[in-house]
Design an enzyme around this catalytic site. Structure first.
Site, PDB file in Angstrom:
ATOM      1  N   LYS A 249      -6.280  -9.455  -2.924  1.00 32.76           N
ATOM      2  CA  LYS A 249      -7.349  -9.091  -3.881  1.00 32.76           C
ATOM      3  C   LYS A 249      -7.322  -9.980  -5.118  1.00 32.76           C
ATOM      4  CE  LYS A 249      -6.209  -4.838  -4.937  1.00 32.76           C
ATOM      5  NZ  LYS A 249      -4.970  -4.740  -4.200  1.00 32.76           N
TER       6      LYS A 249
ATOM      7  N   ARG B  79      -9.018   2.857  -7.127  1.00 29.38           N
ATOM      8  CA  ARG B  79      -7.930   2.913  -6.147  1.00 29.38           C
ATOM      9  C   ARG B  79      -7.797   4.316  -5.583  1.00 29.38           C
ATOM     10  NH1 ARG B  79      -4.625  -1.968  -7.602  1.00 29.38           N
ATOM     11  NH2 ARG B  79      -2.493  -1.510  -7.102  1.00 29.38           N
TER      12      ARG B  79
ATOM     13  N   ARG C 292       6.439 -12.959  -2.329  1.00 27.15           N
ATOM     14  CA  ARG C 292       5.342 -13.338  -3.226  1.00 27.15           C
ATOM     15  C   ARG C 292       5.908 -13.767  -4.577  1.00 27.15           C
ATOM     16  NH1 ARG C 292       0.308  -9.417  -4.712  1.00 27.15           N
ATOM     17  NH2 ARG C 292       1.878  -8.013  -5.564  1.00 27.15           N
TER      18      ARG C 292
ATOM     19  N   ARG D  82       7.627 -10.378  -8.804  1.00 23.15           N
ATOM     20  CA  ARG D  82       7.257  -9.209  -9.598  1.00 23.15           C
ATOM     21  C   ARG D  82       8.274  -8.107  -9.382  1.00 23.15           C
ATOM     22  NH1 ARG D  82       0.982  -7.578  -8.872  1.00 23.15           N
ATOM     23  NH2 ARG D  82       1.969  -5.562  -8.595  1.00 23.15           N
TER      24      ARG D  82
ATOM     25  N   ARG E  84       5.129   1.644  -2.819  1.00 24.35           N
ATOM     26  CA  ARG E  84       3.740   1.343  -3.175  1.00 24.35           C
ATOM     27  C   ARG E  84       2.825   1.493  -1.969  1.00 24.35           C
ATOM     28  NH1 ARG E  84       4.196  -4.399  -5.137  1.00 24.35           N
ATOM     29  NH2 ARG E  84       1.999  -4.440  -5.670  1.00 24.35           N
TER      30      ARG E  84
END
Ligand code: AMP
Length: 238
Positions: A31, A106, A145, A179, A190
């Site tokens: 996204k 969300r 990531r 992160r 998550r």
């Protein structure tokens, strides 16, 4: 990319209506990367609730202090806080012609709140762009990531989207890091917590007719092309 696509004004209507593009997708679906690309193509600001919350955390503002516990454990921030942040952001002048919302709504309640905001103001959801990626692929993408330190956190991955220079952001040259909430335990939390409400958001926009589903397991450029085509189709129809 050679030209900017314009989000056209509603046919027969006022040119002042704010056309909202909503990016829908699980953590790791792309996204953020795609909404930054769309923003450049369409000439619209892209606003990520995650980035707004991370900036508030860095500033240790009252908002940052209220959202910290949720973000640190990978939970969703309560709807009333999140909706207020977006309601405030939508009043800023750069959002007048349109805006890309990355990571909002969300939950079904947030989607309903956005519909209400639209009904109260001169705004409409032009398209809900759902980037569909399989669960195993999401887990693989979130591990590994790397993001930079810029407020809009440009994101890279050794598989499919590596930085040109290892450890450095292609856009602003700042150092890349993992992160905090991409650590394996938080990634699982998550995904566990955020996937079910995301499917409700998909369902919501399926119901309103704004949903456009794009296969997110294609090369990044192809995903961008499909997103632009979907916006053009919706824009022509509106
Ligand atoms: P993101 O960068 O989009 O993955 O967001 C990082 C974190 O911010 C999420 O894991 C949530 O804790 C929080 N967050 C971002 N957007 C929302 C939202 N629309 N509703 C609730 N929490 C959110």
């Amino acid at each position: 990319m050679t030209h900017a696509t314009r989000v056209t004004a509603p046919r027969g209507g006022s040119t002042t209506e704010t056309r909202i593009l909503v990016m829908v997708g699980a953590p790791g679906a792309g996204k953020g990367t795609q909404s930054q690309r769309l923003a450049a193509r369409l000439g619209l600001p892209s606003v990520s609730t995650g980035d707004l919350f991370r900036a508030a955390l860095r500033d240790d503002s009252p908002l940052g202090r209220s959202v910290r516990p949720y973000i640190e454990r990978g939970s969703l921030v309560p709807d009333e806080i999140t909706v207020q942040v977006i309601a405030d952001r939508l009043t800023q002048p750069d959002a007048a012609a349109g805006i890309i919302l990355d990571g909002f709504p969300r939950t079904r309640a947030q989607a309903a709140a956005l519909d209400e905001l639209c009904a109260e103001r001169r705004m409409s959801v032009l398209a809900a762009l759902y980037i569909d990626v399989e669960l195993e692929e999401l887990v693989a993408r979130l591990g590994g990531r790397q993001v930079c330190g810029a407020p809009e956190s440009h994101s890279f991955h050794p598989r499919g989207n590596p930085p040109r220079v290892a450890g450095r952001c292609d856009v602003d040259g700042t150092a890349l890091h993992e992160r905090e909430d991409d650590k394996p335990a938080t990634v699982r939390a998550r995904l566990r917590e955020q996937l079910a409400p995301m499917y409700e958001v998909v369902d919501h926009y399926n119901g309103t007719g704004a949903l456009c589903t794009i296969a997110g397991d294609q090369p990044i450029d192809e995903v961008t092309r499909e997103l632009v085509r979907a916006v053009e189709r919706r824009s022509a129809r509106a």
